[in-house]
Design an enzyme around this catalytic site. Structure first.
Site, short mmCIF file in Angstrom:
data_model
loop_
_atom_site.label_atom_id
_atom_site.label_comp_id
_atom_site.label_asym_id
_atom_site.label_seq_id
_atom_site.Cartn_x
_atom_site.Cartn_y
_atom_site.Cartn_z
N HIS A 1 90.63 71.35 -12.28
CA HIS A 1 91.84 70.55 -12.42
C HIS A 1 92.90 71.37 -13.15
O HIS A 1 92.58 72.14 -14.06
CB HIS A 1 91.55 69.26 -13.21
CG HIS A 1 92.62 68.23 -13.10
ND1 HIS A 1 93.76 68.25 -13.88
CD2 HIS A 1 92.73 67.14 -12.29
CE1 HIS A 1 94.52 67.22 -13.55
NE2 HIS A 1 93.94 66.53 -12.60
N GLU B 1 88.58 63.60 -7.90
CA GLU B 1 88.56 63.51 -6.45
C GLU B 1 87.13 63.47 -5.89
O GLU B 1 86.87 62.82 -4.88
CB GLU B 1 89.31 64.70 -5.82
CG GLU B 1 90.81 64.56 -5.84
CD GLU B 1 91.42 64.96 -7.17
OE1 GLU B 1 90.71 65.60 -7.98
OE2 GLU B 1 92.60 64.62 -7.42
#
Length: 373
Positions: A257, A312
């Protein structure tokens, strides 16, 4: 706010605006260094058992003309969903040549900024009505009318699937919507705030947020997680597939991320949701094996800063288990993020200042341009 803030002179630029503070907000803190997400004084883990309506009440507190309780928001959203269904039915044929997120953009754009209904209620109510109707039309099914007596998550699932969902599935979707409700000054939220600062109106602002979310670098990651699982195929192929992918420099979808230097706190919350859905099939157990092997190999390849599982990865597993088609994942994300978009727009409108950053010119000056000619 992050402690690592750049102090820029007027002549300097920060590509991507990394670590540049562009707004002050009382809504959300994203601390990537320690993996912490705070909404209005509450850690995300403390909100995981809240309803989406309760989180809306928290985010909207002090930003709307009239304070609303969780129950009042639930009633208002139910009424608004029913009111918006006719608009969805009328406009659905115009979406046939569009992608799902483009279809949602079209339907949201049909809402008037002059609408008498409070715009934050209107926007949040519209998103699941439109998203469910779009998904059903793409599956060759007629849209399902809302049920005003149900909560937001339950009615969203019912409008998608055509029948009343079980409590475990409603709880799972509610938790997902809460988990993605706000995440600081991300690309779509920043876009919405910029538009709001021009006094264009809340509907125009959240449509702009959706347009930013459409970009694959922001809102398109969950679907490819399932594509990766499909490509791996079987338990026996997990290790060699991941080894080969890392050897050729490919990115493992659902890991790493830009903000979080440690584990994404949203991933932890959604991992608990995934556990409650494991009995629905073997896909989740297989995905957990993929995750374990990916983390082991990433830690070996990048021992100083191994990428961790991000939101995700678990988003893909949760939404697939709930029956959402993968091409609708961005729209489902928008249903949850509409909470943050509306709150940030309301906050920006209250601040009342036009967002107008400076740029640094790097092109030729008039004298140089004429000489070169």
């Amino acid at each position: 706010m992050t402690d690592h803030v750049k102090s820029l002179s007027p002549a300097q630029a920060a590509p991507g605006l990394d670590d540049v503070i562009a707004a002050e907000t009382g809504l959300c803190l994203v601390d990537g260094a320690v993996g912490r997400l705070v909404l209005r004084g509450y850690d995300l883990h403390a909100l995981a058992d809240w309803s989406f309506e309760a989180v809306l009440a928290l985010l909207w507190q002090g930003l709307t003309p009239a304070e609303m309780t969780e129950a009042e928001i639930r009633h208002a959203l139910g009424t608004a969903r029913c009111r918006l269904f006719a608009k969805a039915e009328a406009l659905l044929p115009a979406t046939d040549d569009l992608s799902p997120v483009e279809a949602l953009r079209l339907l949201l754009s049909s809402l008037a900024d002059a609408e008498r209904m409070p715009h934050h209620i209107l926007a949040v109510a519209a998103a699941p009505v439109f998203a469910a109707a779009i998904a059903r039309r793409r599956a060759g099914q007629a849209p399902v009318a809302p049920d005003a007596t149900l909560g937001h998550a339950a009615d969203f699932l019912r409008m998608l699937r055509g029948d009343l969902p079980g409590a475990a599935h409603v709880r799972a979707l509610d938790t997902y919507l809460v988990t993605v409700a706000d995440h600081g000054l991300n690309a779509s939220t920043f876009t919405a705030r910029v538009i709001a600062s021009t006094r264009a109106g809340l509907i125009s602002s959240v449509v702009g947020g959706l347009c930013a979310l459409k970009g694959p670098l922001h809102g398109g990651a969950p679907g490819p997680v399932l594509d990766m699982l499909d490509a791996i195929g079987s338990e026996a192929d997990i290790r060699p597939w991941i080894t080969a992918a890392l050897a050729r420099g490919a990115r493992l979808m659902g890991f790493g991320h830009r903000i979080y230097r440690v584990r994404d706190p949203r991933a932890d919350v959604l991992k608990g949701v995934v556990g409650s859905l494991r009995a629905d099939g073997t896909r989740i157990a297989f995905a957990e094996q993929v995750e374990a092997e990916a983390l082991a190999q990433l830690a070996e390849k990048k021992p100083l800063r191994p990428p961790e599982t991000n939101v995700e990865f678990y988003t893909a597993l949760v939404l697939e288990a709930l029956g959402f088609p993968r091409d609708s994942f961005t729209n489902v994300f928008a249903v949850g993020r509409m909470a943050g978009w509306t709150a940030h727009v309301l906050e920006q409108e209250a601040q009342g200042r036009l967002i107008r950053p400076q740029s640094r010119y790097v092109g030729p000056m008039p004298g140089h341009a004429s000489a070169a000619g």
